[in-house]
Design a protein around this motif. Structure first.
Motif, PDB file in Angstrom:
ATOM      1  N   GLY A  51       0.680  -1.127  -0.052  1.00  0.00           N
ATOM      2  CA  GLY A  51      -0.036   0.092   0.077  1.00  0.00           C
ATOM      3  C   GLY A  51       0.820   1.358  -0.038  1.00  0.00           C
ATOM      4  N   TRP A  52       2.100   1.028  -0.156  1.00  0.00           N
ATOM      5  CA  TRP A  52       2.746   2.366  -0.375  1.00  0.00           C
ATOM      6  C   TRP A  52       4.180   2.087  -0.874  1.00  0.00           C
ATOM      7  N   ASP A  53       5.000   3.334  -1.373  1.00  0.00           N
ATOM      8  CA  ASP A  53       5.923   3.227  -1.951  1.00  0.00           C
ATOM      9  C   ASP A  53       7.211   3.991  -1.423  1.00  0.00           C
ATOM     10  N   ILE A  54       8.437   4.045  -1.773  1.00  0.00           N
ATOM     11  CA  ILE A  54       9.428   4.782  -1.355  1.00  0.00           C
ATOM     12  C   ILE A  54      10.013   5.681  -2.468  1.00  0.00           C
ATOM     13  N   SER A  55      10.123   6.945  -2.263  1.00  0.00           N
ATOM     14  CA  SER A  55      10.623   7.843  -3.264  1.00  0.00           C
ATOM     15  C   SER A  55      11.361   9.033  -2.816  1.00  0.00           C
ATOM     16  N   GLY A  56      12.714   9.218  -3.100  1.00  0.00           N
ATOM     17  CA  GLY A  56      13.238  10.317  -2.570  1.00  0.00           C
ATOM     18  C   GLY A  56      13.475  10.428  -1.195  1.00  0.00           C
ATOM     19  N   GLY A  57      13.599   9.064  -0.569  1.00  0.00           N
ATOM     20  CA  GLY A  57      13.486   9.078   1.032  1.00  0.00           C
ATOM     21  C   GLY A  57      12.137   9.405   1.798  1.00  0.00           C
ATOM     22  N   LYS A  58      11.145   9.490   1.113  1.00  0.00           N
ATOM     23  CA  LYS A  58       9.895   9.629   1.627  1.00  0.00           C
ATOM     24  C   LYS A  58       8.778   8.554   1.109  1.00  0.00           C
ATOM     25  N   CYS A  59       8.016   8.348   1.912  1.00  0.00           N
ATOM     26  CA  CYS A  59       7.046   7.279   1.465  1.00  0.00           C
ATOM     27  C   CYS A  59       5.704   7.731   1.221  1.00  0.00           C
ATOM     28  N   THR A  60       4.918   7.269   0.457  1.00  0.00           N
ATOM     29  CA  THR A  60       3.456   7.762  -0.111  1.00  0.00           C
ATOM     30  C   THR A  60       2.779   6.374  -0.459  1.00  0.00           C
ATOM     31  N   GLY A  61       1.385   6.825  -0.197  1.00  0.00           N
ATOM     32  CA  GLY A  61       0.383   5.675  -0.100  1.00  0.00           C
ATOM     33  C   GLY A  61       0.474   5.127  -1.823  1.00  0.00           C
ATOM     34  N   SER A  62       0.273   4.155  -2.019  1.00  0.00           N
ATOM     35  CA  SER A  62       0.061   3.583  -3.560  1.00  0.00           C
ATOM     36  C   SER A  62      -1.234   2.678  -3.766  1.00  0.00           C
ATOM     37  N   GLY A  63      -1.556   2.298  -4.988  1.00  0.00           N
ATOM     38  CA  GLY A  63      -2.569   1.425  -5.097  1.00  0.00           C
ATOM     39  C   GLY A  63      -3.835   1.837  -4.466  1.00  0.00           C
ATOM     40  N   GLY A  64      -4.395   1.209  -3.783  1.00  0.00           N
ATOM     41  CA  GLY A  64      -5.658   1.595  -3.099  1.00  0.00           C
ATOM     42  C   GLY A  64      -5.533   2.624  -2.168  1.00  0.00           C
ATOM     43  N   TYR A  65      -4.437   3.049  -1.762  1.00  0.00           N
ATOM     44  CA  TYR A  65      -3.920   3.989  -0.915  1.00  0.00           C
ATOM     45  C   TYR A  65      -3.429   5.173  -1.352  1.00  0.00           C
ATOM     46  N   SER A  66      -3.534   5.375  -2.531  1.00  0.00           N
ATOM     47  CA  SER A  66      -2.809   6.442  -3.265  1.00  0.00           C
ATOM     48  C   SER A  66      -3.526   7.920  -2.755  1.00  0.00           C
ATOM     49  N   ASP A  67      -4.530   7.886  -2.087  1.00  0.00           N
ATOM     50  CA  ASP A  67      -5.023   8.991  -1.506  1.00  0.00           C
ATOM     51  C   ASP A  67      -4.303   9.555  -0.309  1.00  0.00           C
ATOM     52  N   ILE A  68      -3.433   8.761   0.345  1.00  0.00           N
ATOM     53  CA  ILE A  68      -2.951   9.030   1.505  1.00  0.00           C
ATOM     54  C   ILE A  68      -1.420   9.484   1.116  1.00  0.00           C
ATOM     55  N   HIS A  69      -1.205  10.527   1.310  1.00  0.00           N
ATOM     56  CA  HIS A  69       0.090  11.474   0.876  1.00  0.00           C
ATOM     57  C   HIS A  69       0.190  12.682   1.416  1.00  0.00           C
ATOM     58  N   GLN A  70       1.467  13.072   1.227  1.00  0.00           N
ATOM     59  CA  GLN A  70       1.661  14.695   1.897  1.00  0.00           C
ATOM     60  C   GLN A  70       0.591  15.471   1.222  1.00  0.00           C
ATOM     61  N   GLY A  71       0.002  16.425   2.140  1.00  0.00           N
ATOM     62  CA  GLY A  71      -1.100  17.046   1.705  1.00  0.00           C
ATOM     63  C   GLY A  71      -2.471  16.660   1.891  1.00  0.00           C
ATOM     64  N   THR A  72      -2.633  15.536   2.140  1.00  0.00           N
ATOM     65  CA  THR A  72      -4.204  14.846   2.342  1.00  0.00           C
ATOM     66  C   THR A  72      -4.902  15.754   3.419  1.00  0.00           C
ATOM     67  N   SER A  73      -5.783  16.158   3.156  1.00  0.00           N
ATOM     68  CA  SER A  73      -6.603  16.950   4.266  1.00  0.00           C
ATOM     69  C   SER A  73      -6.958  16.044   5.567  1.00  0.00           C
ATOM     70  N   VAL A  74      -6.760  16.800   6.743  1.00  0.00           N
ATOM     71  CA  VAL A  74      -7.229  16.075   7.925  1.00  0.00           C
ATOM     72  C   VAL A  74      -8.336  17.157   8.823  1.00  0.00           C
ATOM     73  N   VAL A  75      -9.477  16.769   9.083  1.00  0.00           N
ATOM     74  CA  VAL A  75     -10.608  17.596   9.592  1.00  0.00           C
ATOM     75  C   VAL A  75     -10.835  16.996  10.974  1.00  0.00           C
ATOM     76  N   LEU A  76     -10.855  17.976  11.932  1.00  0.00           N
ATOM     77  CA  LEU A  76     -11.119  17.658  13.258  1.00  0.00           C
ATOM     78  C   LEU A  76     -12.478  18.526  13.613  1.00  0.00           C
ATOM     79  N   LYS A  77     -13.303  17.542  14.120  1.00  0.00           N
ATOM     80  CA  LYS A  77     -14.877  18.078  14.340  1.00  0.00           C
ATOM     81  C   LYS A  77     -15.117  17.791  15.686  1.00  0.00           C
ATOM     82  N   THR A  78     -16.041  18.673  16.463  1.00  0.00           N
ATOM     83  CA  THR A  78     -16.671  18.339  17.762  1.00  0.00           C
ATOM     84  C   THR A  78     -17.732  16.961  17.626  1.00  0.00           C
ATOM     85  N   SER A  79     -18.133  16.496  18.901  1.00  0.00           N
ATOM     86  CA  SER A  79     -19.129  15.648  18.671  1.00  0.00           C
ATOM     87  C   SER A  79     -20.380  15.916  18.135  1.00  0.00           C
ATOM     88  N   SER A  80     -20.729  17.242  17.820  1.00  0.00           N
ATOM     89  CA  SER A  80     -21.766  17.650  17.104  1.00  0.00           C
ATOM     90  C   SER A  80     -21.488  17.990  15.831  1.00  0.00           C
TER      91      SER A  80
END
Length: 159
Positions: free
Chosen positions: A68-97
């Motif tokens: 699910g991941w590859d290494i390139s230039g000393g950094k790893c990144t998601g690949s295949g079915g996980y290619s949406d996981i990489h540097q810059g993917t958004s992270v959202v934090l919400k309250t319970s409401s």
């Protein structure tokens, strides 16, 4: 010098209006200054009491699938079915409401054990809810109790 039998001659009406105008202006000026000080203090007090306690929240997303991941230039990144996981993917934090209280991005991935780990950080997150949810990309929300926010919020994706 004699002014007559009933005292000094009356002042001209023009002088009385000028004196009344000066007194009225002074009273009005004092009232405006007092109002400005009062409302300035009220606004300052409202700002101070309206401050929320904030916390710093740190999390990680680790891809654990060996395919699910590859290494390139000393950094790893998601690949295949996980290619949406990489540097810059958004992270959202919400309250319970469901109120969004923080948004950030995954930092560059690093190889960690047998996985590819991405760190994210949110500063000045409003504190005070019992539970919070975190969503990385479109992968669905994970719920955490408030006590967990003092450590690193860890999530894994893969086998």
């Amino acid at each position: 010098m004699m002014h007559g039998q009933f005292g000094p001659p009356p002042r001209p009406a023009r002088k009385r209006w000028a004196i009344a105008l000066v007194i009225a202006g002074a009273v009005l000026g004092a009232a405006l200054a007092s109002a400005a000080v009062f409302f300035g203090y009220q606004a300052h007090a409202a700002r101070d009491t309206g401050r929320e306690n904030t916390i710093k929240v740190v999390g990680s997303m680790t891809l654990t699938s060996s395919k699910g991941w590859d290494i390139s230039g000393g950094k790893c990144t998601g690949s295949g079915g996980y290619s949406d996981i990489h540097q810059g993917t958004s992270v959202v934090l919400k309250t319970s409401s469901g109120k969004v209280i923080g948004v950030t991005q995954l930092e560059g991935g690093t190889v960690s054990g047998t996985g590819c780990a991405f760190i994210w950080v949110m500063d000045k997150v409003p504190d005070g809810d019992a539970f919070y949810t975190v969503e990385v990309g479109h992968r669905g929300a994970l719920s955490y109790p408030r006590a967990d926010l003092t450590g690193v919020l860890s999530a894994t994706l893969g086998n």
